[in-house]
Design an enzyme around this catalytic site. Structure first.
Site, mmCIF file in Angstrom:
data_model
loop_
_atom_site.group_PDB
_atom_site.id
_atom_site.type_symbol
_atom_site.label_atom_id
_atom_site.label_comp_id
_atom_site.label_asym_id
_atom_site.label_seq_id
_atom_site.Cartn_x
_atom_site.Cartn_y
_atom_site.Cartn_z
ATOM 1 C CB SER A 128 -0.902 0.022 1.234
ATOM 2 O OG SER A 128 -1.561 1.283 1.321
ATOM 3 C CB ALA A 145 -13.342 8.876 8.195
ATOM 4 C CB SER A 198 -12.530 -1.851 5.278
ATOM 5 O OG SER A 198 -13.904 -1.729 5.560
ATOM 6 C CG ASP A 241 -20.353 0.007 4.260
ATOM 7 O OD1 ASP A 241 -21.426 0.644 4.374
ATOM 8 O OD2 ASP A 241 -19.596 -0.225 5.220
ATOM 9 C CE1 TYR A 255 -22.653 -2.185 12.642
ATOM 10 C CE2 TYR A 255 -22.377 -4.536 13.059
ATOM 11 C CZ TYR A 255 -22.737 -3.494 12.216
ATOM 12 O OH TYR A 255 -23.189 -3.788 10.948
HETATM 13 P P1 ADP Z 1 -13.633 2.216 7.531
HETATM 14 O O1 ADP Z 1 -13.923 1.113 6.585
HETATM 15 O O2 ADP Z 1 -14.859 2.833 8.092
HETATM 16 O O3 ADP Z 1 -12.717 3.249 6.953
HETATM 17 P P2 ADP Z 1 -12.408 0.052 8.958
HETATM 18 O O4 ADP Z 1 -11.854 -0.063 10.332
HETATM 19 O O5 ADP Z 1 -13.445 -0.886 8.522
HETATM 20 O O6 ADP Z 1 -12.862 1.575 8.769
HETATM 21 O O7 ADP Z 1 -11.223 -0.082 7.915
HETATM 22 C C1 ADP Z 1 -10.020 0.629 8.093
HETATM 23 C C2 ADP Z 1 -8.862 -0.299 7.815
HETATM 24 O O8 ADP Z 1 -8.727 -0.467 6.397
HETATM 25 C C3 ADP Z 1 -7.531 0.255 8.259
HETATM 26 O O9 ADP Z 1 -7.260 -0.061 9.593
HETATM 27 C C4 ADP Z 1 -6.565 -0.434 7.322
HETATM 28 O O10 ADP Z 1 -6.261 -1.736 7.764
HETATM 29 C C5 ADP Z 1 -7.375 -0.571 6.042
HETATM 30 N N1 ADP Z 1 -7.049 0.499 5.076
HETATM 31 C C6 ADP Z 1 -7.869 1.447 4.604
HETATM 32 N N2 ADP Z 1 -7.252 2.220 3.678
HETATM 33 C C7 ADP Z 1 -5.990 1.735 3.569
HETATM 34 C C8 ADP Z 1 -4.846 2.078 2.777
HETATM 35 N N3 ADP Z 1 -4.851 3.104 1.930
HETATM 36 N N4 ADP Z 1 -3.725 1.329 2.939
HETATM 37 C C9 ADP Z 1 -3.688 0.294 3.797
HETATM 38 N N5 ADP Z 1 -4.727 -0.070 4.548
HETATM 39 C C10 ADP Z 1 -5.861 0.625 4.450
HETATM 40 MG MG MG Z 2 -14.970 -0.662 7.164
#
Ligand code: ADP
Ligand code: MG
Length: 385
Positions: free
Chosen positions: A65, A126, A131, A175, A227
């Site tokens: 990433s 956020a 995810s 989502d 949740y």
């Molecule tokens: P949301 O889906 O609401 O943003 P989540 O906790 O479900 O929150 O997902 C966030 C997780 O997704 C992060 O902790 C990370 O593991 C992963 N993630 C999101 N964007 C990236 C990115 N650009 N690079 C690496 N991991 C990411």
């Molecule tokens: Mg998520």
């Protein structure tokens, strides 16, 4: 060559076979209705996860990433299992792409080894579903490249299986439905019982409005009990009311429900039942009067989540109250709650005033400075090259 393909080549030594992207989402209205087989109205946003991917001729998966400093993560296809996540041998963000591979293999799709570079501008944690943006970009890529030919509905269920059974997040289908099935200028009116979708025009601009997202920086987590306990209350409420899901209760039946259910369960049920009705009303209002006519529905949704479902937090309440008192025509927390983002439908001419007021109120309250930005309904997952 794009910057992403150049970076891919630098990291993996050859050009990718293709680049795919999938958006995050914002939920206009319909919170915690998805797992009650009800209605939601999210849209795909103009922030996306992009993945460049190249098939390998062995069974190795290598993931990188542009965010963070984890470096290249390597995995073997044969080692993908929920147990490997549970014992910590698969961890971090690789759970999301590897969960998708696992879910596809569960469905009999032959996924080969591959190299993958992720670059996402969907803010993490956020409440904008960073995810699912990853999962939907990955599943779009693998669906294309393997020729599996899965329909959007199947990809929705596969990514749900990845989140629920591999990552371990008990999320619904909202989502990924927005990310995979969204369309520019449209909100995705989704019936979570049968996955039917109607694309509904959502045009804030022509109503002289912008949709502001206020990221409170309070990171939500599905892992804590909030949740899960809300889901449990909803299941209990449905069982005690003798319906398959809360979707089957009408607003008129709430008087009955009050006599049957304990106070907490009743208020959880009332949120879901009235929220479903608000989604239907929002769809009606958007068609009849456009984006300018849904403000009070957003407000009512927030009040219901704050008081009945009790999933708001001081930062979200402050964002919503301040946005409203400085000119937003409607505002609500969005996403699962306990943090994440609020949305505020705001007249263009008052945008700066609302931004400034929210930022000032957070400073005065001693909260971390929020991130404030606008979003518009954008296209769903697609192949870029
Ligand atoms: P949301 O889906 O609401 O943003 P989540 O906790 O479900 O929150 O997902 C966030 C997780 O997704 C992060 O902790 C990370 O593991 C992963 N993630 C999101 N964007 C990236 C990115 N650009 N690079 C690496 N991991 C990411
Ligand atoms: Mg998520």
């Amino acid at each position: 060559m794009t910057e992403l393909t150049v970076r891919f080549e630098d990291a993996f030594g050859a050009a990718p076979d293709g680049v795919w992207q999938a958006p995050g989402r914002v939920n206009l209205i319909g919170e915690h209705t998805d797992y009650n087989e009800g209605f939601v109205l999210p849209f795909a946003i103009d922030k996306t996860a992009k993945v460049a991917l190249r098939i390998r001729h062995d069974s190795k998966v290598r993931l990188l990433s542009t965010f963070g400093d984890q470096g290249i993560v390597e995995a073997e296809l044969s080692g993908l299992s929920p147990e490997a996540v549970a014992d910590g041998s698969i961890k971090g963000w690789s759970k999301y792409p590897l969960g998708v591979v696992w879910a596809l293999r569960q469905r009999g799709v032959e996924v080969p080894g591959f190299d993958l570079l992720l670059d996402s501008d969907v803010p993490l944690g956020a409440g904008l579903s960073s995810s699912h943006a990853i999962e939907c970009a990955v599943i779009s890529a693998l669906n294309d490249i393997t020729g599996a030919g899965l329909a959007a509905e199947d990809m929705v269920l596969a990514t749900q299986q990845a989140e629920n059974n591999f990552v371990g997040a008990p999320t619904g289908i909202m989502d990924q439905s927005a990310s995979l099935r969204g369309s520019k200028g449209k909100a995705v009116f989704l019936d979570c019982r049968d996955q039917s979708v109607k694309l509904v025009p959502f045009d804030a601009e022509s109503a002289g409005l912008v949709l502001l997202v206020i990221d409170t920086k309070v990171s939500h987590s599905h892992a804590d009990g909030g949740y899960a306990s809300r889901r449990a209350s909803c299941e209990l409420g449905a069982r005690l009311m003798g319906v398959p899901a809360l979707r089957d209760l009408a607003v008129e039946q709430l008087d009955d429900a009050r006599t049957v259910l304990d106070d907490i369960t009743f208020r959880r049920v009332r949120h879901v039942v009235t929220e479903n009705a608000r989604v239907l009303e929002t769809v009606k209002q958007l068609a009849a009067g456009g984006a300018g006519s849904i403000g009070r529905l957003l407000d009512a949704s927030h009040t219901s989540m704050r008081d009945d479902f009790e999933i708001s937090c001081p930062e979200l309440d402050l964002a919503v109250d301040t946005a409203r008192s400085h000119g937003a025509i409607g505002a609500r927390m969005t996403g699962g709650g306990f943090g994440g983002s609020a949305i505020a439908l705001t007249p263009v001419g008052l945008e700066q005033q609302v931004r400034d007021a929210v930022a000032r109120s957070f400073l005065d309250a001693g909260f971390t400075a929020p991130d404030i930005f606008t979003v518009t309904p954008a296209a769903g997952a697609t192949r870029l090259s």
